[in-house]
Design an enzyme around this catalytic site. Structure first.
Site, PDB file in Angstrom:
ATOM      1  N   ASP A  80       3.911 -17.660  -5.923  1.00 42.24           N
ATOM      2  CA  ASP A  80       3.864 -16.223  -6.236  1.00 42.24           C
ATOM      3  C   ASP A  80       5.003 -15.532  -5.500  1.00 42.24           C
ATOM      4  O   ASP A  80       5.576 -16.079  -4.547  1.00 42.24           O
ATOM      5  CB  ASP A  80       2.524 -15.615  -5.792  1.00 42.24           C
ATOM      6  CG  ASP A  80       2.430 -14.132  -6.162  1.00 42.24           C
ATOM      7  OD1 ASP A  80       2.750 -13.774  -7.321  1.00 42.24           O
ATOM      8  OD2 ASP A  80       2.068 -13.316  -5.299  1.00 42.24           O
ATOM      9  N   SER A  81       5.314 -14.309  -5.952  1.00 40.49           N
ATOM     10  CA  SER A  81       6.350 -13.536  -5.264  1.00 40.49           C
ATOM     11  C   SER A  81       5.927 -13.181  -3.841  1.00 40.49           C
ATOM     12  O   SER A  81       6.766 -12.818  -3.023  1.00 40.49           O
ATOM     13  CB  SER A  81       6.623 -12.255  -6.041  1.00 40.49           C
ATOM     14  OG  SER A  81       5.441 -11.476  -6.090  1.00 40.49           O
ATOM     15  N   GLY A 118       8.134  -7.474  -9.775  1.00 37.66           N
ATOM     16  CA  GLY A 118       7.717  -6.676 -10.930  1.00 37.66           C
ATOM     17  C   GLY A 118       8.693  -5.622 -11.384  1.00 37.66           C
ATOM     18  O   GLY A 118       8.627  -5.137 -12.507  1.00 37.66           O
ATOM     19  N   CYS A 148       1.700 -15.958 -10.757  1.00 35.90           N
ATOM     20  CA  CYS A 148       2.344 -14.649 -10.768  1.00 35.90           C
ATOM     21  C   CYS A 148       2.575 -14.317 -12.246  1.00 35.90           C
ATOM     22  O   CYS A 148       3.216 -15.093 -12.961  1.00 35.90           O
ATOM     23  CB  CYS A 148       3.668 -14.754 -10.023  1.00 35.90           C
ATOM     24  SG  CYS A 148       4.712 -13.288 -10.135  1.00 35.90           S
ATOM     25  N   ASN A 149       2.009 -13.192 -12.678  1.00 32.28           N
ATOM     26  CA  ASN A 149       2.146 -12.826 -14.089  1.00 32.28           C
ATOM     27  C   ASN A 149       3.584 -12.493 -14.440  1.00 32.28           C
ATOM     28  O   ASN A 149       4.055 -12.806 -15.533  1.00 32.28           O
ATOM     29  CB  ASN A 149       1.255 -11.620 -14.400  1.00 32.28           C
ATOM     30  CG  ASN A 149      -0.211 -11.985 -14.383  1.00 32.28           C
ATOM     31  OD1 ASN A 149      -0.773 -12.348 -15.395  1.00 32.28           O
ATOM     32  ND2 ASN A 149      -0.836 -11.934 -13.219  1.00 32.28           N
ATOM     33  N   THR A 150       4.273 -11.854 -13.504  1.00 25.90           N
ATOM     34  CA  THR A 150       5.651 -11.454 -13.775  1.00 25.90           C
ATOM     35  C   THR A 150       6.520 -12.691 -13.992  1.00 25.90           C
ATOM     36  O   THR A 150       7.309 -12.754 -14.928  1.00 25.90           O
ATOM     37  CB  THR A 150       6.190 -10.605 -12.599  1.00 25.90           C
ATOM     38  OG1 THR A 150       5.223  -9.607 -12.270  1.00 25.90           O
ATOM     39  CG2 THR A 150       7.497  -9.946 -12.962  1.00 25.90           C
ATOM     40  N   GLU A 205       1.730  -5.731  -0.184  1.00 25.40           N
ATOM     41  CA  GLU A 205       2.698  -6.460   0.650  1.00 25.40           C
ATOM     42  C   GLU A 205       2.920  -5.757   1.991  1.00 25.40           C
ATOM     43  O   GLU A 205       3.207  -6.390   2.996  1.00 25.40           O
ATOM     44  CB  GLU A 205       4.035  -6.622  -0.089  1.00 25.40           C
ATOM     45  CG  GLU A 205       3.988  -7.604  -1.251  1.00 25.40           C
ATOM     46  CD  GLU A 205       3.814  -9.066  -0.827  1.00 25.40           C
ATOM     47  OE1 GLU A 205       4.406  -9.489   0.179  1.00 25.40           O
ATOM     48  OE2 GLU A 205       3.070  -9.788  -1.524  1.00 25.40           O
ATOM     49  N   CYS A 245      -2.146  -8.845 -12.706  1.00 25.42           N
ATOM     50  CA  CYS A 245      -1.198  -9.085 -11.613  1.00 25.42           C
ATOM     51  C   CYS A 245      -2.026  -9.681 -10.500  1.00 25.42           C
ATOM     52  O   CYS A 245      -3.101  -9.156 -10.167  1.00 25.42           O
ATOM     53  CB  CYS A 245      -0.556  -7.786 -11.141  1.00 25.42           C
ATOM     54  SG  CYS A 245       0.387  -7.981  -9.607  1.00 25.42           S
ATOM     55  N   THR A 246      -1.576 -10.782  -9.944  1.00 21.39           N
ATOM     56  CA  THR A 246      -2.433 -11.501  -8.996  1.00 21.39           C
ATOM     57  C   THR A 246      -2.589 -10.771  -7.657  1.00 21.39           C
ATOM     58  O   THR A 246      -3.448 -11.132  -6.858  1.00 21.39           O
ATOM     59  CB  THR A 246      -1.895 -12.930  -8.777  1.00 21.39           C
ATOM     60  OG1 THR A 246      -0.526 -12.848  -8.362  1.00 21.39           O
ATOM     61  CG2 THR A 246      -1.991 -13.739 -10.058  1.00 21.39           C
ATOM     62  N   HIS A 247      -1.768  -9.757  -7.429  1.00 23.03           N
ATOM     63  CA  HIS A 247      -1.947  -8.935  -6.221  1.00 23.03           C
ATOM     64  C   HIS A 247      -3.141  -7.970  -6.347  1.00 23.03           C
ATOM     65  O   HIS A 247      -3.733  -7.583  -5.344  1.00 23.03           O
ATOM     66  CB  HIS A 247      -0.701  -8.080  -5.963  1.00 23.03           C
ATOM     67  CG  HIS A 247       0.423  -8.786  -5.293  1.00 23.03           C
ATOM     68  ND1 HIS A 247       1.163  -9.749  -5.908  1.00 23.03           N
ATOM     69  CD2 HIS A 247       0.946  -8.654  -4.043  1.00 23.03           C
ATOM     70  CE1 HIS A 247       2.107 -10.177  -5.085  1.00 23.03           C
ATOM     71  NE2 HIS A 247       1.999  -9.529  -3.941  1.00 23.03           N
TER      72      HIS A 247
HETATM   73  N1  DGL Z   1       1.597 -11.206  -8.214  1.00 31.01           N
HETATM   74  C1  DGL Z   1       2.662 -10.850  -9.102  1.00 31.01           C
HETATM   75  C2  DGL Z   1       2.146 -10.762 -10.545  1.00 31.01           C
HETATM   76  O1  DGL Z   1       1.087 -11.315 -10.849  1.00 31.01           O
HETATM   77  C3  DGL Z   1       3.301  -9.597  -8.577  1.00 31.01           C
HETATM   78  C4  DGL Z   1       4.692  -9.528  -8.875  1.00 31.01           C
HETATM   79  C5  DGL Z   1       5.560  -8.671  -8.007  1.00 31.01           C
HETATM   80  O2  DGL Z   1       6.091  -9.224  -7.038  1.00 31.01           O
HETATM   81  O3  DGL Z   1       5.780  -7.514  -8.379  1.00 31.01           O
HETATM   82  O4  DGL Z   1       2.783 -10.213 -11.415  1.00 31.01           O
END
Ligand code: DGL
Length: 273
Positions: A8-9, A41, A71-73, A158, A192-194
């Site tokens: 993930d990011s 994102g 990470c969806n992005t 974050e 979004c996984t966050h």
């Molecule tokens: N967890 C990422 C997602 O699912 C976040 C991406 C980001 O860093 O903006 O999209």
């Protein structure tokens, strides 16, 4: 033989890792968070692809056999190109999977009136990946999907601003803006996984009868199913229950925050991509 890599990011992928560990505890996992370059994102297609490919190469170097882009992005902007263009040259026997397809497959189980809201990063929303995937899978079914991007939510997580008043301001604003698009929404997907790390504030600010979908359990079940169908991949995955954590930022900061999110003590190492 090697581990399953979770990428993930930043910290968001931990919400997926947690569910995957609950579902499949026996496997070895390597988590990689690109905290130094988060958020993804708000970045362009090319940049997200370039960063994600670097992470995938690193996880292959660390002997991962299978990588989940948690990470969806990254799933929206990099997965297809990596699967089709890079993987055949990099590591034809290894696999890289994303989180969008399994989420969309599970979606129709939840909604009662077919009105769905999707909350995600600006990158995921602009890519229209959810809309395209839903159209593909539910062709002819009248699902009404409204999307809304929440550019401030990942930085709030974050930067550890989850419990401050400022967080509530942005959460309320974005949820209100989603519901303005369709007041009949009965199911909200956190794409979004966050976002599950903000679940308490999200719950407080949505009507009680709106169902909130988190991806962790969906992705974990889908991975279990994938491994049972692809025994050639499953056989390559070590099952000694080891967990390793890497971050592109300061390891001790990652340890502190990730331990809180996962509810367990952990050791992390800094890694350069
Ligand atoms: N967890 C990422 C997602 O699912 C976040 C991406 C980001 O860093 O903006 O999209």
């Amino acid at each position: 033989m090697g581990a399953i890599g979770i990428f993930d990011s930043g910290y968001g992928g931990l919400t997926i890792l947690k569910s995957i560990i609950q579902e499949l505890p026996e496997y070895d996992y390597i988590y990689l968070g690109d905290n130094a370059r988060t958020p993804y994102g708000t970045r362009s297609f090319d940049v997200v692809y370039e960063y994600t490919l670097e992470a995938v190469k690193k996880l292959f170097e660390l002997d991962c056999e299978l990588i989940i882009l948690a990470c969806n992005t990254a799933s929206a902007k990099a997965l297809r190109t990596i699967q089709n263009k890079d993987l055949p040259f990099l590591a034809p026997k290894k696999r890289v999977l994303g989180v969008i397809r399994p989420t969309v497959e599970a979606l129709s189980k939840y909604t009662r009136n077919n009105h769905i809201g999707v909350l995600a990063t600006p990158g995921t929303i602009k890519s229209k990946s959810y809309i395209l995937e839903i159209d593909k899978l539910y062709d002819g079914k009248s699902l009404s999907v409204s999307q809304h991007s929440c550019p401030m939510w990942v930085p709030l997580v974050e930067n550890n601003e989850i419990n401050n008043e400022g967080a509530n301001f942005f959460i309320t604003k974005d949820l209100d803006n989603l519901l303005i698009k369709d007041k009949d929404i009965d199911t909200v997907l956190l794409a979004c996984t966050h976002y599950p790390l903000l679940i308490n504030q999200i719950k407080e600010n949505l009507p009680k009868d709106v169902l909130i979908i988190e991806q962790g359990e969906i992705v974990a079940k889908s991975l279990k199913d994938y491994l049972s169908r692809h025994t050639e991949i499953d056989e390559l995955c070590n099952k000694e229950g080891s967990r390793k954590f890497y971050t592109t930022e300061i390891a001790s900061d990652f340890e502190k925050k990730a331990s809180r999110f996962l509810n367990q003590k952990l050791k992390a190492e800094h890694i350069q991509l």
